[in-house]
Design a protein around this motif. Structure first.
Motif, short mmCIF file in Angstrom:
data_model
loop_
_atom_site.label_atom_id
_atom_site.label_comp_id
_atom_site.label_asym_id
_atom_site.label_seq_id
_atom_site.Cartn_x
_atom_site.Cartn_y
_atom_site.Cartn_z
N LYS A 145 8.91 -7.84 -1.56
CA LYS A 145 7.57 -8.35 -0.96
C LYS A 145 7.30 -7.92 0.64
N GLU A 146 8.59 -7.93 1.28
CA GLU A 146 8.45 -7.61 2.69
C GLU A 146 8.66 -6.20 2.91
N ARG A 147 9.27 -5.48 1.98
CA ARG A 147 9.44 -3.92 2.50
C ARG A 147 8.80 -2.94 1.41
N THR A 148 8.45 -1.85 1.92
CA THR A 148 7.94 -1.20 0.70
C THR A 148 8.50 0.44 1.44
N VAL A 149 9.24 1.09 0.71
CA VAL A 149 9.85 2.45 0.98
C VAL A 149 9.03 3.59 0.40
N LEU A 150 8.66 4.69 1.14
CA LEU A 150 8.10 5.75 0.55
C LEU A 150 8.70 7.01 1.00
N TYR A 151 8.78 7.92 -0.15
CA TYR A 151 9.45 8.88 0.45
C TYR A 151 8.32 10.16 0.21
N TYR A 152 8.29 11.00 1.02
CA TYR A 152 7.50 12.04 1.13
C TYR A 152 8.02 13.14 0.18
N ASN A 153 7.29 13.62 -0.95
CA ASN A 153 7.82 14.49 -1.81
C ASN A 153 8.00 15.87 -1.68
N LYS A 154 7.70 16.33 -0.36
CA LYS A 154 7.64 17.71 -0.02
C LYS A 154 8.54 17.90 1.22
N LEU A 155 8.84 19.16 1.47
CA LEU A 155 9.24 19.44 2.73
C LEU A 155 8.37 19.53 3.96
N LEU A 156 8.69 18.94 4.87
CA LEU A 156 7.71 18.89 5.93
C LEU A 156 8.31 19.76 7.02
N ALA A 157 7.13 20.82 7.05
CA ALA A 157 7.70 21.90 8.03
C ALA A 157 7.51 21.54 9.54
N SER A 158 8.31 22.17 10.44
CA SER A 158 8.24 21.92 11.74
C SER A 158 6.95 22.10 12.17
N GLN A 159 6.44 21.01 13.09
CA GLN A 159 4.98 20.96 13.70
C GLN A 159 3.70 20.85 12.75
N SER A 160 4.21 20.25 11.62
CA SER A 160 3.20 20.09 10.68
C SER A 160 3.24 18.44 10.33
N GLU A 161 2.28 18.00 9.62
CA GLU A 161 1.89 16.63 9.48
C GLU A 161 1.88 16.36 7.96
N THR A 162 2.35 15.14 7.44
CA THR A 162 1.95 14.92 6.14
C THR A 162 0.54 14.10 5.90
N PRO A 163 0.22 14.06 4.55
CA PRO A 163 -1.03 13.31 4.67
C PRO A 163 -0.88 11.95 4.85
N LEU A 164 -2.13 11.18 4.91
CA LEU A 164 -1.70 9.82 5.06
C LEU A 164 -1.03 8.84 4.09
N PHE A 165 -0.29 7.87 4.55
CA PHE A 165 0.43 6.77 3.55
C PHE A 165 -0.29 5.91 3.64
N ALA A 166 -1.18 5.36 4.70
CA ALA A 166 -1.82 4.36 4.86
C ALA A 166 -3.30 4.44 5.42
N ASP A 167 -4.24 3.64 5.05
CA ASP A 167 -5.49 3.89 5.68
C ASP A 167 -6.30 2.63 6.25
N LYS A 168 -5.89 1.49 5.51
CA LYS A 168 -6.55 0.45 6.08
C LYS A 168 -5.82 -0.95 5.95
N LEU A 169 -6.08 -1.96 7.03
CA LEU A 169 -5.35 -3.16 7.13
C LEU A 169 -6.31 -4.14 6.93
N THR A 170 -6.10 -5.29 5.93
CA THR A 170 -6.73 -6.44 5.78
C THR A 170 -5.88 -7.47 5.86
N ILE A 171 -6.00 -8.66 6.70
CA ILE A 171 -5.67 -9.88 6.62
C ILE A 171 -6.39 -10.85 5.77
N ASP A 172 -5.73 -10.97 4.66
CA ASP A 172 -6.13 -11.78 3.79
C ASP A 172 -6.93 -13.15 3.92
#
Lengths: 239, 606, 188
Positions: A145-172
């Protein structure tokens, strides 16, 4: 001192220093004269170089330095329960070598002293994860419940970035549900003081990004992260 | 000397070169060298091309360099070679790299296809205090010309050099390091080499190196083997040693200056990173205290065995949470789940992690999964639960092994639990966990200490203090029976809590509660971690003074001590070299001051 | 740690010398492969405390209810009166800001702002307009008959939609808050 620094930092000085350094080091490595042998070859040198690895967490397009959610609220602005705040998170490879990355997200509540309150629900801290399955793999074994672990499934080349893994934050909004109450009546006045379990609690989001070298990544991930993964043609799968 | 210059330029160029996006994990390079009809050793490519390659490696990678030797001369030729490590990765100026291991194999294949290993070891470097750092340990016996073979006209021989970087022990300290290896060949047609080469194999067919008398060559101190007897004495001993040392030190200084230059340029970029690291560190909450009891929420700790061992349930030495469960998955990971916040788990990897058979590694401890850059020590084996956390066992390669003892005693020195003896490398800093002993508490749950060569000093003493026992005495009067007559004064009010030392019934009974604070100091909880080095070795020159000046003096003295110790072990020529450099620096400084004064005067006059 | 402080002061020469001496350094820590990590964390404290004060006045068979918000956070307010079957209740508000919900409650139609402290130290508190609850005795009621009327007030922190707009009070989630009320009678 500034001039000295400037001088030291100039590429010309660096190259010159390298050349002279190498010369002196080589001279110092000459062990003895070569009198008896007749014909000598050139030097066959092999230079091995190891480069730098680096990773940066990016929040709403800007690199994050230790503190997350800094710009979530304007000064004096109150947090609105139920509102979906923009919280775009991704990872940038700031190193010289290519790498594989993963992200561990921890959500929890702390009291005024910073002590964790395990009885408050991390699920009410809603970080909306995106691009799951396509770019980011959820490690179900590691998920709590407290932890989520995400693995980027591709090689991340030097000086480049991944797509987003999160976009919004809501406190219920339901954190306002759990209440206790005291009332005091005197004459025609009744004062009702409502207390909430989450009142004064501070929600915390912690994002930790791990990076590991490209070469031998499967072994490196096993050795450094403990996790068994399979990397096939640059595509990472969780075993 | 002209030829050597090429190498210099290359060495200089290595840090400036843009890295190639190599994906290969095994690199190879092949070159041809022939002894031509006009008595020259020539290459198939220009020296610049040959030496131009800078191999971008990462830990776990390996590189094989193949050199084909051919005799195109009309007469038979004796071939000789040297192999030298000009710079090991550990020697990169400004780098803190150390302790990493290499595999190094130099072999010669003769025209008939017989392969002879000139040197082989899969544990070059590692954690030892040898004077030859890292890769340099491999070539200690190869730096003078050694005889390879006599090649008849048209015959070929092959030299292969394989260097592998051990992934398990070469970590982040090895970033931005560079190494340079060198081979030279020489040919002699005039001298007749009378040496006989005897190939001896053991019962497995593995070649054994022998000397001229046929005695096997022993494995040398660096863990490899080399045929030292075949070294050709090629020249006289020269007396340039002091100059060479001076040149070496100056070279290092300049190399450092160059790296400093690169660093200065990178500083702006790195400042951001450094700040984030500092902030990340500051975010490690001080959550050592116990929080209020959690309702339901429980945590999971996972300890992964990593790539070099397997794990079993005995790795959990103690579990304070009765509701928690331990499971082992495929011998790869130990999962402790159902843990409540603030509870304690003690791991014992020496007992619960088995190394693969014949492993060259040893169990060093464990660390938080993925964390490395900032981990200056291993994780505490006694873990206080404050979240879901993953750990991975860390391994090292054995170097200069020394025993260390963990004892469990009370303050009187009585043994409460049998001592344990473990082994580690000199210079290692193991962290050991306490043993739970009912009714006693140690001074700390985890003790860390740097191992020294003298095993008698490597003692981790857990000193236990008895925990005061709390007894609640309630007087219950059974209905219908008169209460036992009680002497005045001995009567205790109902519900009073008393402290009763277990083995001293004659001791007066003291009431607990507010009064205990007046009568005796309550036992403070144990530290989570205590560094015995800090307790035992006060800073040099520290005189216990509290004010800042005294403190700073202590630090200065300690720095000087730190520098003085390695200085003392340097050979005299090296000291002379350092002195020469210092003198040169002092001279330059004086010159600068004089120049500045002159300039000042001139300006004054104007 | 302390040693780090002194390095810049010691100057380049000492640093260079130290670097040269790295050669003689003994065994150190070694870790597996090239790995790196960065972490960041953050959050905000949740302020839900609210303190509402209710003033009830009763005259002419009518309860006049005013709720003020002494807390710092804006709240929604709703109220409802219960009586026995013998008395009917009629709700009204002069400015129309109390509106009937589908659940029998009357909702104050806008969020009641939190108290604001002025520069001179005075605290200004937001109040609702009056909700009038008229108790209608049955036609056959006699002098001295009593009718018990219980008024229940509730307040909850203002809730927002995902775009950050405050929800209408009726649309908010009132599912859990504890009811609070007063018992007051009316006599004829």
């Amino acid at each position: 001192m500034k001039k000295l620094k400037k001088l030291i930092a100039s590429p010309v000085t660096t190259i010159a220093a390298f050349a002279v350094a190498a010369g002196l080091l080589l001279f110092s490595s000459i062990g003895g004269a070569r009198a008896a042998l007749t014909y000598f070859s050139d030097d066959y040198a092999a230079n091995i170089q190891l480069h730098e690895i680096g990773v940066t967490l990016v929040e709403n397009g800007a690199p994050v330095e230790g503190e997350l959610l800094k710009g979530l609220l304007a000064e004096g602005e109150e947090l609105k329960l139920g509102k979906a705040y923009q919280e775009q998170l991704n990872v940038y490879n700031s190193g010289v070598i290519n790498e594989y990355v993963r992200v561990s997200i921890h959500k929890y509540w702390v009291d005024r002293e910073g002590e964790k309150i395990p009885s408050l629900s991390p699920e009410l801290i809603g970080l909306n994860l995106v691009n799951l399955g396509t770019d980011w793999l959820v490690d179900q074994e590691a998920t709590t419940k407290e932890r989520t672990v995400l693995y980027y499934n591709k090689l991340l080349a030097s000086q480049s970035e991944t797509p987003l893994f999160a976009d919004k934050l809501t406190i219920d909004g339901s954190i306002a549900d759990r209440v206790g109450e005291t009332r005091e009546t005197s004459g025609g006045y009744t004062t009702i003081t409502v207390t909430y379990e989450y009142d004064g609690a501070r929600f915390c989001i912690e994002a930790k990004v791990d990076g590991v070298q490209e070469h031998n990544a499967q072994d490196a991930i096993w050795s450094a992260w403990g996790r068994r993964v399979t990397i096939d043609d640059g595509v990472l799968r969780l075993n | 000397m002209r030829k050597r210059l090429l190498t210099l330029v290359l060495l200089a160029g290595t840090l400036i070169c843009a890295p190639a996006a190599a994906r290969a994990e095994t690199l190879a390079s092949e070159r041809n060298i022939s002894f031509t009809s006009d008595n020259k050793l020539s290459e198939d490519r220009s020296a610049a091309d040959m030496n131009n390659a800078v191999y971008d490696l990462q830990p776990g990678d390996d590189i094989t360099i193949t050199l084909n030797l051919k005799n195109d001369n009309a007469s038979a030729a004796n071939w000789y070679m040297t192999n030298e490590v000009l710079q090991s990765l550990e020697e990169t100026a400004g780098s803190g790299a150390s302790g990493g291991a290499y595999e190094y194999e130099l072999a010669y294949t003769d025209p008939a296809g017989a392969r002879e290993i000139l040197f082989t070891s899969d544990t070059v470097g590692g954690e030892n205090n040898s004077s030859r750092v890292g890769l340099k340990a491999a070539t200690s016996g190869l730096e003078d010309f050694l005889y390879l073979d006599t090649l008849s006209p048209g015959q070929r021989g092959v030299i292969t050099l394989r260097v592998a970087l051990d992934g398990e022990t070469q970590g982040n300290d090895y970033q931005n390091t560079l190494a340079s290896l060198q081979m030279n060949f020489a040919v002699d047609t005039t001298t007749v080499n009378n040496q006989t080469v005897t190939r001896v194999v053991d019962e497995n067919g593995t070649p054994i190196l022998v000397d001229d008398s046929g005695n096997p060559v022993e494995v040398d101190e660096d863990g490899g083997s080399s045929a030292r007897t075949r070294i050709v004495r090629t020249g006289d001993e020269n007396d340039l040693l002091p100059y060479i040392a001076a040149a070496g030190v100056s070279g290092l200084l300049l190399l450092f200056l160059a790296i400093l230059g690169i660093k200065e340029r990178k500083k702006a970029k790195n400042a951001v990173k450094a700040l984030s690291l500092a902030l990340a560190l500051s975010l490690a909450w001080g959550m050592s205290g116990r929080a209020q009891a959690a309702e339901d929420y429980t945590y999971t700790l996972r300890l992964y065995a990593g790539a070099q061992g397997t794990i079993d349930a005995s790795v959990v030495q103690r579990l304070s949470d009765a509701g928690a469960t331990v499971s082992i998955e495929d011998g790869e990971v130990c999962v402790v789940s159902g843990l409540h916040y603030g509870e304690q788990v003690v791991f014992d990897i020496q007992r619960g992690v088995a190394l693969q058979e014949g492993s060259k590694y040893y169990r060093k401890g464990f660390r938080v999964s993925g964390e490395d850059t900032n981990s200056n020590r291993l994780a505490n084996p006694s873990v206080t639960v404050n979240g879901d956390t993953d750990y991975v066992v860390a391994y090292g390669i054995q170097g200069e092994t020394v025993a260390y003892t963990v004892t469990y005693r009370d303050t009187e020195g009585n043994e409460l639990y049998p001592s344990a003896v473990y082994y580690g490398n000199v210079g290692d800093m193991p962290v050991v966990a306490y043993q739970y002993i009912e009714g006693w508490q140690p001074q700390a749950y985890n003790l860390g200490k740097t191992l020294v060569a003298d095993a008698s000093q490597n003692v981790f003493d857990f000193i236990y203090t008895r925990i005061p026992t709390v007894v609640n005495t309630n007087t219950v009067v059974v209905p219908g029976q008169p209460a036992a007559p009680q002497e005045p004064g001995a009567q205790e009010p109902e519900g009073v809590t008393v402290v009763e030392p277990e083995e001293e019934p004659e001791a007066p009974i003291e009431p607990v509660g507010e009064e205990i604070e007046e009568d005796e100091t309550p036992l403070a909880p144990p530290d989570d971690y205590r560094n015995l080095d800090e307790e035992e070795t006060p800073l040099g020159g520290y005189d216990g003074g509290e004010d800042g000046d005294d403190d700073d003096k202590g630090i200065m003295t300690s720095i000087l001590d730190d520098i003085a110790t390695p200085l003392a072990v340097l050979p005299t020529p090296a000291k002379a070299g350092i002195l020469a450099v210092l003198a040169a620096l002092a001279g330059a400084g004086i010159w600068l001051i004089v120049a500045a004064r002159k300039k000042g005067k001139k300006e004054d006059e104007q | 740690m302390k040693r780090k402080k002194i390095l810049p002061a010691a100057g380049y020469a000492a640093a260079a010398l130290a670097a040269g001496l790295v050669l003689t350094a003994g065994a150190g820590e070694a870790w597996a492969y090239f790995t790196t990590y960065t972490s960041a964390s953050g959050g905000y404290a949740i302020d839900l405390s609210n303190e509402t004060r209710i003033v009830e006045e009763y005259s002419n068979h009518t309860k006049r209810l005013v709720v003020s918000n002494d807390g710092t956070r804006p709240v929604y307010v709703r109220a409802r009166a219960f009586s026995g079957s013998q008395c009917a209740l009629a709700y009204s508000s002069e400015d129309g800001r109390w509106q009937a919900g589908n659940d029998g409650y009357y909702y104050f139609s806008e969020p009641l702002a939190g108290a604001v402290a002025g520069e001179d130290g005075t605290v200004s508190t937001a109040r609702t307009s009056e909700l009038l609850v008229q108790i209608e005795f049955p036609a056959d009621a006699e002098e001295g008959d009593e009718c018990n009327v219980v008024v229940v007030y509730e307040s909850i922190p203002v809730q927002y939609d995902t775009d950050g707009n405050a929800l209408a009070p009726q649309a908010a989630d009132w599912s859990v808050p504890l009811a609070s009320g007063s018992t007051e009678g009316g006599n004829d």
